[in-house]
Write an enzyme that holds these catalytic residues in place. Structure first.
Site, PDB file in Angstrom:
ATOM      1  CE  LYS A  73      48.590  -8.647 -79.540  1.00  0.00           C
ATOM      2  NZ  LYS A  73      48.862  -7.707 -78.451  1.00  0.00           N
ATOM      3  CG  ASP A 109      50.742  -4.077 -78.064  1.00  0.00           C
ATOM      4  OD1 ASP A 109      49.890  -3.400 -78.652  1.00  0.00           O
ATOM      5  OD2 ASP A 109      50.681  -5.320 -77.965  1.00  0.00           O
TER       6      ASP A 109
HETATM    7  P1  NAD Z   1      48.678 -12.036 -71.439  1.00  0.00           P
HETATM    8  O1  NAD Z   1      47.704 -13.158 -71.297  1.00  0.00           O
HETATM    9  O2  NAD Z   1      49.757 -12.138 -72.451  1.00  0.00           O
HETATM   10  O3  NAD Z   1      49.373 -11.782 -70.014  1.00  0.00           O
HETATM   11  C1  NAD Z   1      48.629 -11.809 -68.829  1.00  0.00           C
HETATM   12  C2  NAD Z   1      49.499 -11.339 -67.652  1.00  0.00           C
HETATM   13  O4  NAD Z   1      48.661 -11.212 -66.485  1.00  0.00           O
HETATM   14  C3  NAD Z   1      50.647 -12.299 -67.283  1.00  0.00           C
HETATM   15  O5  NAD Z   1      51.752 -11.534 -66.851  1.00  0.00           O
HETATM   16  C4  NAD Z   1      50.035 -13.081 -66.100  1.00  0.00           C
HETATM   17  O6  NAD Z   1      51.039 -13.628 -65.253  1.00  0.00           O
HETATM   18  C5  NAD Z   1      49.270 -11.973 -65.416  1.00  0.00           C
HETATM   19  N1  NAD Z   1      48.195 -12.438 -64.528  1.00  0.00           N
HETATM   20  C6  NAD Z   1      47.125 -13.206 -64.875  1.00  0.00           C
HETATM   21  N2  NAD Z   1      46.336 -13.385 -63.795  1.00  0.00           N
HETATM   22  C7  NAD Z   1      46.915 -12.712 -62.758  1.00  0.00           C
HETATM   23  C8  NAD Z   1      46.581 -12.514 -61.386  1.00  0.00           C
HETATM   24  N3  NAD Z   1      45.474 -13.032 -60.865  1.00  0.00           N
HETATM   25  N4  NAD Z   1      47.414 -11.761 -60.636  1.00  0.00           N
HETATM   26  C9  NAD Z   1      48.532 -11.203 -61.148  1.00  0.00           C
HETATM   27  N5  NAD Z   1      48.910 -11.356 -62.449  1.00  0.00           N
HETATM   28  C10 NAD Z   1      48.101 -12.101 -63.230  1.00  0.00           C
HETATM   29  O7  NAD Z   1      47.806 -10.711 -71.675  1.00  0.00           O
HETATM   30  P2  NAD Z   1      48.221  -9.378 -72.472  1.00  0.00           P
HETATM   31  O8  NAD Z   1      47.866  -9.520 -73.896  1.00  0.00           O
HETATM   32  O9  NAD Z   1      49.607  -9.009 -72.105  1.00  0.00           O
HETATM   33  O10 NAD Z   1      47.169  -8.326 -71.850  1.00  0.00           O
HETATM   34  C11 NAD Z   1      47.306  -7.835 -70.523  1.00  0.00           C
HETATM   35  C12 NAD Z   1      46.387  -6.630 -70.369  1.00  0.00           C
HETATM   36  O11 NAD Z   1      46.865  -5.557 -71.205  1.00  0.00           O
HETATM   37  C13 NAD Z   1      44.942  -6.891 -70.816  1.00  0.00           C
HETATM   38  O12 NAD Z   1      44.077  -6.172 -69.965  1.00  0.00           O
HETATM   39  C14 NAD Z   1      44.884  -6.289 -72.222  1.00  0.00           C
HETATM   40  O13 NAD Z   1      43.582  -5.858 -72.579  1.00  0.00           O
HETATM   41  C15 NAD Z   1      45.825  -5.109 -72.047  1.00  0.00           C
HETATM   42  N6  NAD Z   1      46.425  -4.635 -73.307  1.00  0.00           N
HETATM   43  C16 NAD Z   1      46.309  -3.329 -73.570  1.00  0.00           C
HETATM   44  C17 NAD Z   1      46.857  -2.806 -74.722  1.00  0.00           C
HETATM   45  C18 NAD Z   1      46.697  -1.340 -74.988  1.00  0.00           C
HETATM   46  O14 NAD Z   1      47.039  -0.896 -76.082  1.00  0.00           O
HETATM   47  N7  NAD Z   1      46.215  -0.573 -74.014  1.00  0.00           N
HETATM   48  C19 NAD Z   1      47.570  -3.629 -75.623  1.00  0.00           C
HETATM   49  C20 NAD Z   1      47.688  -4.988 -75.321  1.00  0.00           C
HETATM   50  C21 NAD Z   1      47.098  -5.479 -74.142  1.00  0.00           C
END
Ligand code: NAD
Length: 289
Positions: A73, A109
């Site tokens: 992305k 998103d």
């Molecule tokens: P990312 O890797 O960009 O971000 C991860 C986030 O989680 C960061 O803020 C990080 O600091 C935090 N994190 C990681 N481990 C942690 C812990 N142990 N405790 C607290 N915080 C922690 O990931 P992303 O792409 O933003 O995805 C995040 C979630 O959202 C995933 O589950 C993904 O599947 C979901 N998502 C859903 C949609 C949707 O349409 N529903 C779209 C995009 C992402």
């Protein structure tokens, strides 16, 4: 499907790695067939260092566009010709539209989050929203909520690599939407987080906590944060009901899972690709029930 494909059929794709598990090809191809649109949608496994080559190929093959998933992305945002206002602030894209060789990157998103809430009868305008997370999904939610008129944002994140970015995003949001109050806190400060959730209208988890392998965990450590009527959302969509949502439901909160956000980010991308509305109710029933 074969009967639909001719020499005129336009191509769309999902790029990222891995992509084999994605439900996007089924959702888009069903919608194209349903609306009689001459497109086909496939998935290409593209490593992050091959994103530029993939976007050049998109131009070469006159593809209509693509969706972009992890880990591509951010790289994709660097190689398109233009960015939507939200994608510009976030520095990442999940949708690219090809208009005659000119690629524009969008991130849907955040729109998916806002429209999913609207689909549940919840309006974010003027609301105080607490967001856990500062990665791609969380940033998209924060930016879109601010652009769409949220009143106040409180963002909690770990003091990890994402934290500095959180502070920078907050500054960008303040510049783009000056009427929105934005505060950033360390997620380890449980007392502050409990207080902020108690005083908010909508709480969102957009961290990876709650998805595998952390499906037994939740970002809300103190259940006193919950109160009846509070809207609690999870961006995590696998499992559909996370521990966060289960506990919030037990406390009388209104719970909204991540599957709807996934659907609505696709609906927004479909509109960008085709100019038409995805048959949402049918897609919801077939692929998101
Ligand atoms: P990312 O890797 O960009 O971000 C991860 C986030 O989680 C960061 O803020 C990080 O600091 C935090 N994190 C990681 N481990 C942690 C812990 N142990 N405790 C607290 N915080 C922690 O990931 P992303 O792409 O933003 O995805 C995040 C979630 O959202 C995933 O589950 C993904 O599947 C979901 N998502 C859903 C949609 C949707 O349409 N529903 C779209 C995009 C992402």
């Amino acid at each position: 499907m074969e009967a639909r494909i001719t020499g005129h059929t336009g191509l769309l794709a999902l790029i990222g790695s891995p992509v084999g598990h994605s439900g996007s090809p089924a959702m888009y191809n069903y919608s194209f067939a349903r609306l009689g649109l001459d497109y086909a949608y496939v998935a290409f496994d593209v490593a992050e260092d091959r994103v530029k080559a993939a976007l050049d190929a998109m131009r070469l093959f006159h593809m209509r566009g693509c969706n972009v998933t992890m880990p591509d992305k951010t790289a994709a945002a660097a190689f398109v010709d233009a960015l939507s206002p939200a994608a510009e602030i976030i520095g990442a894209v999940n949708t690219i539209v090809n208009d005659g060789g000119r690629l524009t990157g969008y991130i849907t998103d955040g729109e998916g989050f806002v429209n999913n809430l609207r689909d549940h009868g919840i309006d974010i305008r003027g609301k105080k929203i607490v967001v856990a997370g500062a990665g791609g999904a969380a940033t998209a939610i924060q930016v879109q909520a601010a652009l769409d008129g949220a009143g106040e944002l409180a963002v909690f994140n770990r003091k990890d690599a994402f934290f500095e970015r959180t502070l920078e995003t907050a500054d960008k949001i303040r510049a783009a939407a000056p009427s929105v109050r934005v505060n950033v806190y360390d997620i380890a400060d449980t007392g502050r987080m409990t207080e902020e959730i108690q005083g908010c209208d909508i709480f969102v988890n957009a961290t990876i906590v709650g998805m595998k392998p952390m499906e037994k965990e939740t970002v809300v450590k103190d259940k006193n944060a919950f109160h009846p009527g509070l809207v609690v959302c999870d961006a995590v969509y696998e499992p559909a009901e996370t521990r966060l949502l289960r506990e919030a439901k037990e406390a009388g909160c209104i719970c909204v899972g991540g599957k709807g956000m996934l659907l609505w980010q696709g609906v927004a991308a479909f509109k960008l690709f085709t100019g038409m509305d995805m048959p949402v109710d049918e897609v919801k029933e077939r692929f998101f029930a």
